[in-house]
Motif scaffolding. Sequence first.
Motif, mmCIF file in Angstrom:
data_model
loop_
_atom_site.group_PDB
_atom_site.id
_atom_site.type_symbol
_atom_site.label_atom_id
_atom_site.label_comp_id
_atom_site.label_asym_id
_atom_site.label_seq_id
_atom_site.Cartn_x
_atom_site.Cartn_y
_atom_site.Cartn_z
ATOM 1 N N ASP A 118 -0.626 20.629 15.112
ATOM 2 C CA ASP A 118 0.631 21.564 15.011
ATOM 3 C C ASP A 118 0.130 22.818 14.339
ATOM 4 N N ILE A 119 0.559 24.040 14.669
ATOM 5 C CA ILE A 119 0.099 25.102 13.719
ATOM 6 C C ILE A 119 1.702 25.943 13.399
ATOM 7 N N TYR A 120 1.782 25.461 11.979
ATOM 8 C CA TYR A 120 3.116 26.202 11.335
ATOM 9 C C TYR A 120 2.840 27.353 10.874
ATOM 10 N N VAL A 121 3.491 28.650 11.006
ATOM 11 C CA VAL A 121 3.315 29.985 10.696
ATOM 12 C C VAL A 121 4.518 30.431 9.741
ATOM 13 N N VAL A 122 4.181 31.046 8.606
ATOM 14 C CA VAL A 122 5.077 31.683 7.673
ATOM 15 C C VAL A 122 4.613 33.228 7.891
ATOM 16 N N PRO A 123 5.297 34.073 8.758
ATOM 17 C CA PRO A 123 4.876 35.463 8.636
ATOM 18 C C PRO A 123 5.301 36.284 7.508
ATOM 19 N N ALA A 124 4.521 37.572 7.528
ATOM 20 C CA ALA A 124 4.882 38.409 6.195
ATOM 21 C C ALA A 124 5.913 38.889 6.287
ATOM 22 N N HIS A 125 6.749 39.109 7.542
ATOM 23 C CA HIS A 125 7.847 39.498 7.630
ATOM 24 C C HIS A 125 8.775 38.935 8.596
ATOM 25 N N GLY A 126 10.117 38.569 8.552
ATOM 26 C CA GLY A 126 11.044 37.779 9.331
ATOM 27 C C GLY A 126 11.264 38.909 10.354
ATOM 28 N N VAL A 127 12.148 38.423 11.293
ATOM 29 C CA VAL A 127 12.945 39.112 12.521
ATOM 30 C C VAL A 127 13.784 40.245 12.091
ATOM 31 N N ASN A 128 14.543 39.949 10.914
ATOM 32 C CA ASN A 128 15.674 40.732 10.360
ATOM 33 C C ASN A 128 14.911 41.974 9.939
ATOM 34 N N ASP A 129 15.706 43.212 9.925
ATOM 35 C CA ASP A 129 15.373 44.266 9.613
ATOM 36 C C ASP A 129 15.191 44.298 7.865
ATOM 37 N N LEU A 130 14.101 44.844 7.546
ATOM 38 C CA LEU A 130 13.793 45.117 6.064
ATOM 39 C C LEU A 130 15.031 46.016 5.379
ATOM 40 N N ALA A 131 15.277 47.143 6.212
ATOM 41 C CA ALA A 131 16.355 48.060 5.481
ATOM 42 C C ALA A 131 16.686 48.860 6.858
ATOM 43 N N PRO A 132 17.874 49.368 6.755
ATOM 44 C CA PRO A 132 18.581 50.178 7.904
ATOM 45 C C PRO A 132 17.838 51.039 8.246
ATOM 46 N N GLY A 133 17.429 51.232 9.640
ATOM 47 C CA GLY A 133 16.668 52.251 10.203
ATOM 48 C C GLY A 133 15.146 51.728 10.416
ATOM 49 N N PHE A 134 14.696 50.668 9.732
ATOM 50 C CA PHE A 134 13.511 50.291 9.755
ATOM 51 C C PHE A 134 13.173 48.870 10.314
ATOM 52 N N ARG A 135 12.366 48.879 11.292
ATOM 53 C CA ARG A 135 12.216 47.384 11.946
ATOM 54 C C ARG A 135 10.610 47.320 12.272
ATOM 55 N N ARG A 179 13.936 27.568 4.576
ATOM 56 C CA ARG A 179 14.000 26.662 5.934
ATOM 57 C C ARG A 179 13.863 27.487 6.914
ATOM 58 N N ASP A 180 14.071 29.068 6.835
ATOM 59 C CA ASP A 180 14.209 29.884 8.040
ATOM 60 C C ASP A 180 12.893 30.787 7.900
ATOM 61 N N MET A 181 12.005 30.242 7.265
ATOM 62 C CA MET A 181 10.669 31.076 7.205
ATOM 63 C C MET A 181 9.550 30.327 7.997
ATOM 64 N N ILE A 182 9.832 29.455 8.605
ATOM 65 C CA ILE A 182 8.654 28.687 9.113
ATOM 66 C C ILE A 182 8.938 28.660 10.753
ATOM 67 N N ALA A 183 7.940 28.951 11.596
ATOM 68 C CA ALA A 183 7.871 28.855 13.146
ATOM 69 C C ALA A 183 6.866 28.225 13.396
ATOM 70 N N THR A 184 7.008 27.499 14.535
ATOM 71 C CA THR A 184 5.645 26.778 15.308
ATOM 72 C C THR A 184 5.036 27.678 16.315
ATOM 73 N N SER A 185 3.577 27.741 16.268
ATOM 74 C CA SER A 185 3.102 28.679 17.166
ATOM 75 C C SER A 185 2.697 28.176 18.646
ATOM 76 N N THR A 186 2.820 28.567 19.539
ATOM 77 C CA THR A 186 2.666 28.362 21.178
ATOM 78 C C THR A 186 1.438 27.649 21.267
ATOM 79 N N LEU A 187 0.489 28.069 20.377
ATOM 80 C CA LEU A 187 -0.801 27.699 20.675
ATOM 81 C C LEU A 187 -1.063 26.187 20.112
ATOM 82 N N SER A 188 -0.185 25.552 19.672
ATOM 83 C CA SER A 188 -0.320 24.209 19.204
ATOM 84 C C SER A 188 -0.630 23.320 20.255
ATOM 85 N N ARG A 189 -1.557 22.282 20.295
ATOM 86 C CA ARG A 189 -1.628 21.496 21.229
ATOM 87 C C ARG A 189 -1.527 19.824 20.989
ATOM 88 N N ASP A 190 -2.815 19.566 20.356
ATOM 89 C CA ASP A 190 -2.762 17.834 19.907
ATOM 90 C C ASP A 190 -2.194 17.959 18.476
#
Length: 232
Positions: free
Chosen positions: A213-230, A200-211
């Motif tokens: 919808d563009i839903y996007v599942v990115p390769a990486h989420g906003v959270n850090d993958l490991a301490p010290g890596f962003r 449920r927390d993997m999908i976001a909507t793109s601001t490019l959507s108009r008529d």
Amino acid sequence: MTTFDDLLPKVADIFQPHSAEIQRISPVYVNRDLNGRVRLIVAEQWEKDPQARTTLNTITQAMFEQLGAHAFPASQAILFEANIESVKHGGFAAPLADVDGVQVIDRLATEGNWSTISPIATGVPRVVFFSIKGGVGRSTAMAATAWSLAQSGKRVLVLDLDLESPGLSSSLLPSERRPTYGITDWLVEDLVNNGDAVLRDMIATSTLSRDGDIYVVPAHGVNDLAPGFRIP
């Protein structure tokens, strides 16, 4: 040195001196696995037949000596099957050129069946943008296609599987809209059967959507993958 392209012609050359005995014990399947390595599959009844075993051992030893990394050691190169016809599982077996009684099966990893290509889906259309080389415009083409479909009123789900250099995610999603998790997070969680927890927390909507919808599942989420890596 033997390469993948040389493999089957060399296997055919190895079989030909034994064609009479091979016809007696046929069908014989040459199973080429996902790594391009070959082994033989024959009916279980020939396992205790001295003449058949001698022929099969001679062939597999020659394969090991001549095919290099594309062959198994002779002791591991024969599989004996109780129901030899079940080996194909409805898949496609091609005859080995100029060798009667021998067929080649390429094993494909698809769902639970390792011998057949999945049937064509009849549900939601899926399109894969793929290239071996980077920097050829794959991500740009996918973003443009998603935008065009959305402009025509379609609902589009885009999955960014470029885990090493995910340009598509940043093209369609500004950083403030990136979801908590991405595909890499799901892959890690799925190893411990926890993949559903992040869906449920993997999908976001793109601001490019108009008529549409563009839903996007990115390769990486906003959270850090490991301490010290962003993710930038």
